[in-house]
Design an enzyme around this catalytic site. Structure first.
Site, PDB file in Angstrom:
ATOM      1  N   LYS A  40      87.083  55.207  55.682  1.00 58.58           N
ATOM      2  CA  LYS A  40      86.902  53.818  56.095  1.00 58.58           C
ATOM      3  C   LYS A  40      85.456  53.549  56.494  1.00 58.58           C
ATOM      4  O   LYS A  40      84.880  54.271  57.308  1.00 58.58           O
ATOM      5  CB  LYS A  40      87.828  53.532  57.279  1.00 58.58           C
ATOM      6  CG  LYS A  40      88.013  52.077  57.585  1.00 58.58           C
ATOM      7  CD  LYS A  40      89.125  51.915  58.628  1.00 58.58           C
ATOM      8  CE  LYS A  40      89.251  50.480  58.984  1.00 58.58           C
ATOM      9  NZ  LYS A  40      90.511  49.899  58.699  1.00 58.58           N
ATOM     10  N   GLY A  45      82.554  59.122  61.494  1.00 62.88           N
ATOM     11  CA  GLY A  45      82.369  60.173  60.496  1.00 62.88           C
ATOM     12  C   GLY A  45      81.871  59.635  59.169  1.00 62.88           C
ATOM     13  O   GLY A  45      81.001  60.238  58.524  1.00 62.88           O
ATOM     14  N   CYS A  46      82.407  58.509  58.763  1.00 56.06           N
ATOM     15  CA  CYS A  46      82.015  57.917  57.476  1.00 56.06           C
ATOM     16  C   CYS A  46      80.587  57.393  57.534  1.00 56.06           C
ATOM     17  O   CYS A  46      79.849  57.471  56.546  1.00 56.06           O
ATOM     18  CB  CYS A  46      82.988  56.810  57.091  1.00 56.06           C
ATOM     19  SG  CYS A  46      84.685  57.440  56.897  1.00 56.06           S
ATOM     20  N   THR A  47      80.181  56.884  58.683  1.00 57.17           N
ATOM     21  CA  THR A  47      78.806  56.415  58.855  1.00 57.17           C
ATOM     22  C   THR A  47      77.846  57.600  58.774  1.00 57.17           C
ATOM     23  O   THR A  47      76.844  57.551  58.051  1.00 57.17           O
ATOM     24  CB  THR A  47      78.648  55.677  60.194  1.00 57.17           C
ATOM     25  OG1 THR A  47      79.516  54.542  60.185  1.00 57.17           O
ATOM     26  CG2 THR A  47      77.217  55.233  60.415  1.00 57.17           C
ATOM     27  N   GLY A  50      77.550  58.795  55.172  1.00 53.07           N
ATOM     28  CA  GLY A  50      76.721  57.876  54.396  1.00 53.07           C
ATOM     29  C   GLY A  50      75.244  58.028  54.717  1.00 53.07           C
ATOM     30  O   GLY A  50      74.389  58.003  53.830  1.00 53.07           O
TER      31      GLY A  50
END
Length: 155
Positions: A40, A45-47, A50
């Site tokens: 998401k 974590g996704c930030t 990225g």
């Protein structure tokens, strides 16, 4: 569930991207690329993932590889996410879910005793011939982008 393994052809895809574009396996034919699936946009974590891939974007480009982050988020959310963190990788929207299903990353997850379906954090390295060369499942973010870069450079 589809199990993508090293040495097999990668599933074909065509997805909308942030910034109003499109990315497809056909358009990438002849060049290596990395598909990293994340649960998401705009979550911790996704930030970090990225940002880590973005920090190495020039190195991936120098190795001739395109990096594409894939989630089921709508394009508008990806636009905000990319702008907020100045991400340098392509962010693709698989809102309908066909690509996450084809790569076998739409899985049952569990959190606080509740089970639900979600995107498994996984990365696939595909060579210029469209063959899967490396698969990382249940990815831990720390150090992952550098490990993927090393694999791209060894192609």
């Amino acid at each position: 569930m589809t199990e993508i393994t090293e040495g097999q052809p990668a599933p074909a895809f065509d997805m909308a991207t942030s910034d109003g574009g499109h990315v497809s396996s056909d358009a990438l034919n002849g060049k290596p690329y990395v598909l990293y699936f994340y649960p998401k946009a705009d979550t911790p974590g996704c930030t970090t993932e990225g940002q880590d891939f973005s920090a190495l974007a020039a190195d991936f480009a120098a190795a001739g590889a395109t990096v594409i982050g894939v989630s089921r988020d709508p394009v508008k959310k990806l636009d905000r996410f990319k702008a907020k963190y100045d991400l340098k990788v392509v962010l693709a929207s698989d809102e309908p879910g066909a690509v996450t299903e084809a790569f076998g990353v739409w899985v049952e997850k569990s959190l606080y005793g509740r089970t639900y379906m979600g995107v498994e954090r996984a990365t696939f390295l595909i060579d210029g011939a469209g063959v899967v060369r490396r698969v990382w499942r249940k990815v831990r973010v720390k150090g992952h982008a550098a490990e993927v870069l090393a694999a791209v450079q060894s192609l």
